[in-house]
Design an enzyme around this catalytic site. Sequence first.
Site, short mmCIF file in Angstrom:
data_model
loop_
_atom_site.label_atom_id
_atom_site.label_comp_id
_atom_site.label_asym_id
_atom_site.label_seq_id
_atom_site.Cartn_x
_atom_site.Cartn_y
_atom_site.Cartn_z
N HIS A 15 0.79 -1.11 -0.10
CA HIS A 15 0.04 -0.06 -0.02
C HIS A 15 1.07 1.11 0.14
O HIS A 15 1.64 1.54 0.96
CB HIS A 15 -0.86 0.09 1.29
N HIS A 17 1.42 5.46 -1.66
CA HIS A 17 1.06 6.61 -2.46
C HIS A 17 2.25 7.21 -3.18
O HIS A 17 3.34 7.33 -2.38
CB HIS A 17 0.51 7.59 -1.48
N LEU A 18 2.44 7.27 -4.42
CA LEU A 18 3.75 7.87 -5.05
C LEU A 18 3.37 9.38 -5.60
O LEU A 18 4.30 9.81 -5.94
CB LEU A 18 4.30 6.98 -6.16
N ARG A 19 2.14 9.47 -5.73
CA ARG A 19 1.80 10.91 -6.22
C ARG A 19 2.33 11.02 -7.58
O ARG A 19 2.38 9.97 -8.38
CB ARG A 19 2.49 12.00 -5.63
N ASN A 43 -5.42 7.51 -5.86
CA ASN A 43 -6.12 8.69 -5.59
C ASN A 43 -5.40 10.15 -5.71
O ASN A 43 -5.03 10.83 -5.15
CB ASN A 43 -6.47 8.45 -4.09
N LYS A 101 -9.57 -0.30 -6.03
CA LYS A 101 -9.65 0.44 -4.74
C LYS A 101 -10.78 0.90 -4.45
O LYS A 101 -11.41 1.56 -5.41
CB LYS A 101 -8.42 1.24 -4.64
N HIS A 138 -10.47 1.06 1.64
CA HIS A 138 -10.29 2.05 2.79
C HIS A 138 -11.46 1.71 3.70
O HIS A 138 -12.59 2.38 3.43
CB HIS A 138 -10.02 3.56 2.26
N HIS A 176 -4.57 -0.65 6.09
CA HIS A 176 -4.36 -0.15 7.02
C HIS A 176 -5.03 -0.12 8.25
O HIS A 176 -5.75 0.98 8.66
CB HIS A 176 -3.81 1.42 6.81
N LEU A 223 -5.05 8.81 8.05
CA LEU A 223 -6.42 8.34 7.90
C LEU A 223 -6.27 6.74 7.44
O LEU A 223 -5.63 6.39 6.65
CB LEU A 223 -7.31 9.15 6.75
N ASP A 251 1.47 2.58 3.52
CA ASP A 251 0.56 3.75 3.55
C ASP A 251 1.29 4.94 3.42
O ASP A 251 1.01 6.03 3.92
CB ASP A 251 -0.55 4.16 4.44
N HIS A 255 2.96 14.51 1.51
CA HIS A 255 2.47 15.68 1.24
C HIS A 255 3.63 16.66 1.48
O HIS A 255 4.45 16.83 2.24
CB HIS A 255 1.28 15.99 2.30
O1 DOR Z 1 -3.41 9.00 5.75
C1 DOR Z 1 -3.63 8.94 4.43
N1 DOR Z 1 -3.21 9.55 3.57
N2 DOR Z 1 -4.79 8.07 4.31
C2 DOR Z 1 -5.16 7.74 3.29
O2 DOR Z 1 -6.27 6.99 3.23
C3 DOR Z 1 -4.84 8.69 1.79
C4 DOR Z 1 -3.49 9.10 2.15
C5 DOR Z 1 -3.07 10.33 1.16
O3 DOR Z 1 -3.45 10.04 0.05
O4 DOR Z 1 -2.61 11.33 1.47
ZN ZN Z 2 -3.43 4.95 1.53
#
Ligand code: DOR
Ligand code: ZN
Length: 358
Positions: A15, A17-19, A43, A101, A138, A176, A223, A251, A255
């Site tokens: 799990h 996130h690479l953006r 996402n 997802k 999620h 998560h 989250l 996860d 940011h």
């Molecule tokens: O903490 C989180 N950040 N939980 C998520 O489900 C999404 C993720 C994000 O994309 O920043």
């Molecule tokens: Zn996530």
Amino acid sequence: MAVSSLTIPKPDDWHLHLRDGSLLKAVIPFTARHFARAIIMPNLTPPIVTSDQAKAYRERIRQALPEGMTFTPLMTAYLTDTTQPDDLKRGFEEGIFVAAKLYPAGSTTNAENGVTDVQAIAPLLETLQRIGMPLLIHGEIATPDVDFFDRETVFIDRVLIPLRRGFPELKIVLEHITTRHAVQYVASESQNSELAATITPHHLLLNRNALFKGGIRPHHFCLPVLKRETDRLSLIEAATSGAPMFFVGTDSAPHLRTTKESAQGAGGIFSAPTALSIYAEIFEKAGALEKLEAFLCLNGPLFYGLPLNAGSLTFEKEEPEALKPILTEENVEIIPFLPFMSESNSGLSWRVKEKEPL
Ligand code: DOR
Ligand code: ZN
């Protein structure tokens, strides 16, 4: 004698996130140097909904990899109320999508386009079940009647349990997990191998007190939100049990510093640089270092039906170091987890033996 070195097969991150764009470029080396493969979250803005979008995003990820690094991105489809079952099927059969997802609408960052009513996507779920494509969830209800800290528990009871009754052979990862309730549900349901759960390093390390220690801590906000100490202890017990239904999923969710340190700070913890050290630390403290390999390397591939990785990775005990912010091309900071543990010290003594510094 205490162990001071540990070699395991190269792990995967189930799990991540690479953006995209310069953020992708800045963070991808930290995952690619420690993990062979990762399940990539869809996402983005706009989200990765179709197989064509996933194929193009996969290419951008490959292009962002530094020369000489090997890493396999495993792509996912962001389900919406209007996702076409045929496109999911095509994407899966062509090896573009590995999983789908489910974000309940509004449940987290960029989940505005998520599913508004799980019952209404029954045809999608039926397709997933039929073709053996896993559904990654999620697991939170985001309606105003539900207390923020109860979102996961209420989701399990109101949505997940009925969903699994309707689709008993659907492969599901509850992602998560954060509560004792989730641990107990997943463990009790996993006589068959259809239900699994991922566990993050931050939920193993911190409880919700960490959100407020000495003042509000935006870098500890994620989250699902951190829960009670009793929940954290249950998660540790599950992860270190070696049981096949629990496996790694960092996860890691970068940011920009300015997006986190704000009056409306974004949820997400960027743990890619330290995730493996944290897992090793937790397993050692629990007296379960011998179970680390199952959690990081074996249980995930078993669930997904993928081969084990060929390479290996070595941890060594070293003096903890300070963590530095990471910079994007535009010189914007991203703060890695654990931020500000102390001025000079991350508190982490297990470190991945690096070939050369990044
Ligand atoms: O903490 C989180 N950040 N939980 C998520 O489900 C999404 C993720 C994000 O994309 O920043
Ligand atoms: Zn996530």
